[in-house]
Write a protein that holds these residues in place. Structure first.
Motif, mmCIF file in Angstrom:
data_model
loop_
_atom_site.group_PDB
_atom_site.id
_atom_site.type_symbol
_atom_site.label_atom_id
_atom_site.label_comp_id
_atom_site.label_asym_id
_atom_site.label_seq_id
_atom_site.Cartn_x
_atom_site.Cartn_y
_atom_site.Cartn_z
ATOM 1 N N LEU A 160 0.728 -1.258 0.099
ATOM 2 C CA LEU A 160 -0.084 -0.001 -0.219
ATOM 3 C C LEU A 160 0.874 1.310 0.029
ATOM 4 O O LEU A 160 1.952 1.197 0.822
ATOM 5 N N ARG A 161 0.651 2.379 -0.747
ATOM 6 C CA ARG A 161 1.478 3.207 -0.970
ATOM 7 C C ARG A 161 0.783 4.450 -1.723
ATOM 8 O O ARG A 161 -0.349 4.320 -2.382
ATOM 9 N N PRO A 162 0.916 5.830 -1.759
ATOM 10 C CA PRO A 162 0.506 6.995 -2.013
ATOM 11 C C PRO A 162 0.713 6.585 -3.586
ATOM 12 O O PRO A 162 1.898 6.292 -4.258
ATOM 13 N N THR A 163 -0.149 6.987 -4.549
ATOM 14 C CA THR A 163 0.108 6.938 -5.959
ATOM 15 C C THR A 163 1.134 7.896 -6.410
ATOM 16 O O THR A 163 1.091 9.057 -6.101
ATOM 17 N N PRO A 164 2.352 7.625 -7.301
ATOM 18 C CA PRO A 164 3.229 8.488 -7.396
ATOM 19 C C PRO A 164 2.868 9.715 -8.158
ATOM 20 O O PRO A 164 2.036 9.361 -9.168
ATOM 21 N N GLU A 165 3.079 11.038 -7.746
ATOM 22 C CA GLU A 165 2.875 12.073 -8.635
ATOM 23 C C GLU A 165 1.239 12.499 -8.554
ATOM 24 O O GLU A 165 0.926 13.131 -9.539
ATOM 25 N N ALA A 166 0.421 11.679 -7.931
ATOM 26 C CA ALA A 166 -0.982 11.816 -8.087
ATOM 27 C C ALA A 166 -1.038 13.251 -7.092
ATOM 28 O O ALA A 166 -0.742 13.582 -6.335
ATOM 29 N N THR A 167 -2.327 14.054 -7.844
ATOM 30 C CA THR A 167 -3.022 15.125 -6.886
ATOM 31 C C THR A 167 -4.118 14.975 -6.215
ATOM 32 O O THR A 167 -4.572 16.094 -5.901
ATOM 33 N N ASP A 168 -4.794 13.840 -6.291
ATOM 34 C CA ASP A 168 -5.984 13.609 -5.734
ATOM 35 C C ASP A 168 -5.903 12.494 -4.530
ATOM 36 O O ASP A 168 -6.988 11.937 -4.345
ATOM 37 N N ALA A 169 -4.940 12.475 -3.856
ATOM 38 C CA ALA A 169 -4.871 11.772 -2.820
ATOM 39 C C ALA A 169 -5.066 10.249 -3.204
ATOM 40 O O ALA A 169 -5.713 9.349 -2.145
ATOM 41 N N SER A 170 -4.588 9.850 -4.320
ATOM 42 C CA SER A 170 -4.789 8.385 -4.592
ATOM 43 C C SER A 170 -3.861 7.453 -3.836
ATOM 44 O O SER A 170 -2.718 7.649 -3.450
ATOM 45 N N LEU A 171 -4.428 6.240 -3.676
ATOM 46 C CA LEU A 171 -3.424 5.290 -3.008
ATOM 47 C C LEU A 171 -3.530 4.181 -4.015
ATOM 48 O O LEU A 171 -4.707 3.760 -4.840
ATOM 49 N N ASP A 172 -2.500 3.511 -3.993
ATOM 50 C CA ASP A 172 -2.161 2.356 -4.638
ATOM 51 C C ASP A 172 -2.111 0.960 -3.780
ATOM 52 O O ASP A 172 -1.565 0.903 -2.792
ATOM 53 N N LEU A 173 -2.895 -0.044 -4.114
ATOM 54 C CA LEU A 173 -3.044 -1.107 -3.434
ATOM 55 C C LEU A 173 -2.488 -2.231 -4.274
ATOM 56 O O LEU A 173 -3.001 -2.391 -5.472
ATOM 57 N N ALA A 174 -1.810 -3.243 -3.885
ATOM 58 C CA ALA A 174 -1.561 -4.553 -4.645
ATOM 59 C C ALA A 174 -1.473 -5.579 -3.732
ATOM 60 O O ALA A 174 -1.066 -5.695 -2.663
ATOM 61 N N LEU A 175 -2.220 -6.679 -4.268
ATOM 62 C CA LEU A 175 -1.854 -8.189 -3.555
ATOM 63 C C LEU A 175 -1.645 -9.141 -4.521
ATOM 64 O O LEU A 175 -1.902 -9.116 -5.770
ATOM 65 N N ARG A 176 -0.731 -10.186 -3.858
ATOM 66 C CA ARG A 176 -0.278 -11.274 -4.976
ATOM 67 C C ARG A 176 -0.443 -12.514 -4.033
ATOM 68 O O ARG A 176 0.013 -12.637 -3.030
ATOM 69 N N PHE A 177 -0.981 -13.495 -4.496
ATOM 70 C CA PHE A 177 -1.069 -14.845 -3.835
ATOM 71 C C PHE A 177 -0.357 -15.886 -5.068
ATOM 72 O O PHE A 177 -0.709 -15.875 -6.132
ATOM 73 N N VAL A 178 0.745 -16.785 -4.495
ATOM 74 C CA VAL A 178 1.268 -17.763 -5.299
ATOM 75 C C VAL A 178 0.800 -19.213 -4.498
ATOM 76 O O VAL A 178 0.855 -19.437 -3.459
ATOM 77 N N LYS A 179 0.155 -20.012 -5.459
ATOM 78 C CA LYS A 179 -0.382 -21.210 -4.987
ATOM 79 C C LYS A 179 -1.435 -21.258 -4.004
ATOM 80 O O LYS A 179 -1.167 -21.773 -2.819
ATOM 81 N N LEU A 180 -2.312 -20.424 -4.030
ATOM 82 C CA LEU A 180 -3.359 -20.333 -2.996
ATOM 83 C C LEU A 180 -4.229 -21.742 -3.263
ATOM 84 O O LEU A 180 -4.820 -22.016 -4.212
ATOM 85 N N GLN A 181 -4.402 -22.194 -2.036
ATOM 86 C CA GLN A 181 -5.405 -23.482 -2.018
ATOM 87 C C GLN A 181 -6.422 -23.313 -0.886
ATOM 88 O O GLN A 181 -6.283 -22.621 0.070
ATOM 89 N N SER A 182 -7.697 -23.528 -1.378
ATOM 90 C CA SER A 182 -9.033 -23.213 -0.681
ATOM 91 C C SER A 182 -9.903 -24.465 -1.059
ATOM 92 O O SER A 182 -10.214 -24.693 -2.104
#
Length: 205
Positions: free
Chosen positions: A57-79
């Motif tokens: 989670l981080r502020p979007t680079p060079e954004a002027t609208d208080a944007s946030l970037d969120l990234a998720l990654r799962f490798v070999k998720l089992q359910s």
């Protein structure tokens, strides 16, 4: 942990958590290897396992609208429930990247007030990338979402799917093996390409 009859347990082999101070809310990263999440209440039991999990989670680079970037990654998720749903026991690889604009406007005494404040600020949630892969099936989704005047979800998502025919057949649902169509959410209704779906979209609050 236990809360109102819900038991939650998390296990991992390796866990890294970092937070970098700076522009609110700063930058946070979580990386976990061989993670297990167990949740149980009187009605439902959840058991999720992943070879690797990442959260950023981080502020979007060079954004002027208080944007946030969120990234998720799962490798070999089992359910197990997901395996039962799809009739396929292969693990899932998943990637999700979102941009949440006008994040500073998302504030209030409760969720409804926060959503209203965000909506008034013309906030938008953009799915930059959503990729799911299970066995030979692939699903990709991209596009922006917002709230309309009636506070219903609105937007247009581009959907591309490959190899879904066999997985959908396990549920008795006929489907083409490959699909590339927009999903349009507008005026409280959903349409997949030219086909209008019988799925009403209610106001969120």
């Amino acid at each position: 942990a236990q809360d109102h009859g819900v038991e939650i347990g998390i296990e991992w082999k390796k866990l890294l958590i970092s937070h970098r101070m700076g522009q609110s809310p700063g930058q946070t990263s979580i990386e976990m290897d061989d993670g297990v999440l167990r949740a149980k209440d009187p009605m439902v039991t959840i058991d999720l396992r992943a070879e690797k999990f990442e959260f950023h989670l981080r502020p979007t680079p060079e954004a002027t609208d208080a944007s946030l970037d969120l990234a998720l990654r799962f490798v070999k998720l089992q359910s197990a429930p997901l395996d039962q749903l799809t009739g396929e026991s292969s693990p899932v690889d998943a990637v999700l990247s979102l941009t949440f604009s006008q994040s500073s406007a998302f504030k209030g005494a409760n969720l409804a007030q926060s959503l209203e404040s965000w909506c008034q600020a013309q906030g938008k949630l953009t799915i930059n990338e959503l990729k799911l892969a299970k066995a030979n099936a692939r699903l990709e989704v991209k596009g922006p979402l917002a709230l309309d005047e009636a506070r219903r979800v609105t937007g247009k998502l581009n959907i591309e799917a490959n190899g879904l025919g066999r997985l959908m057949a396990a549920q008795g649902v006929p489907a083409p093996n490959n699909l590339r169509l927009p999903l349009t959410l507008e005026n409280g209704r959903a349409s997949l390409g030219p086909l209008r779906l019988n799925i009403p979209l209610p106001s969120l609050y």
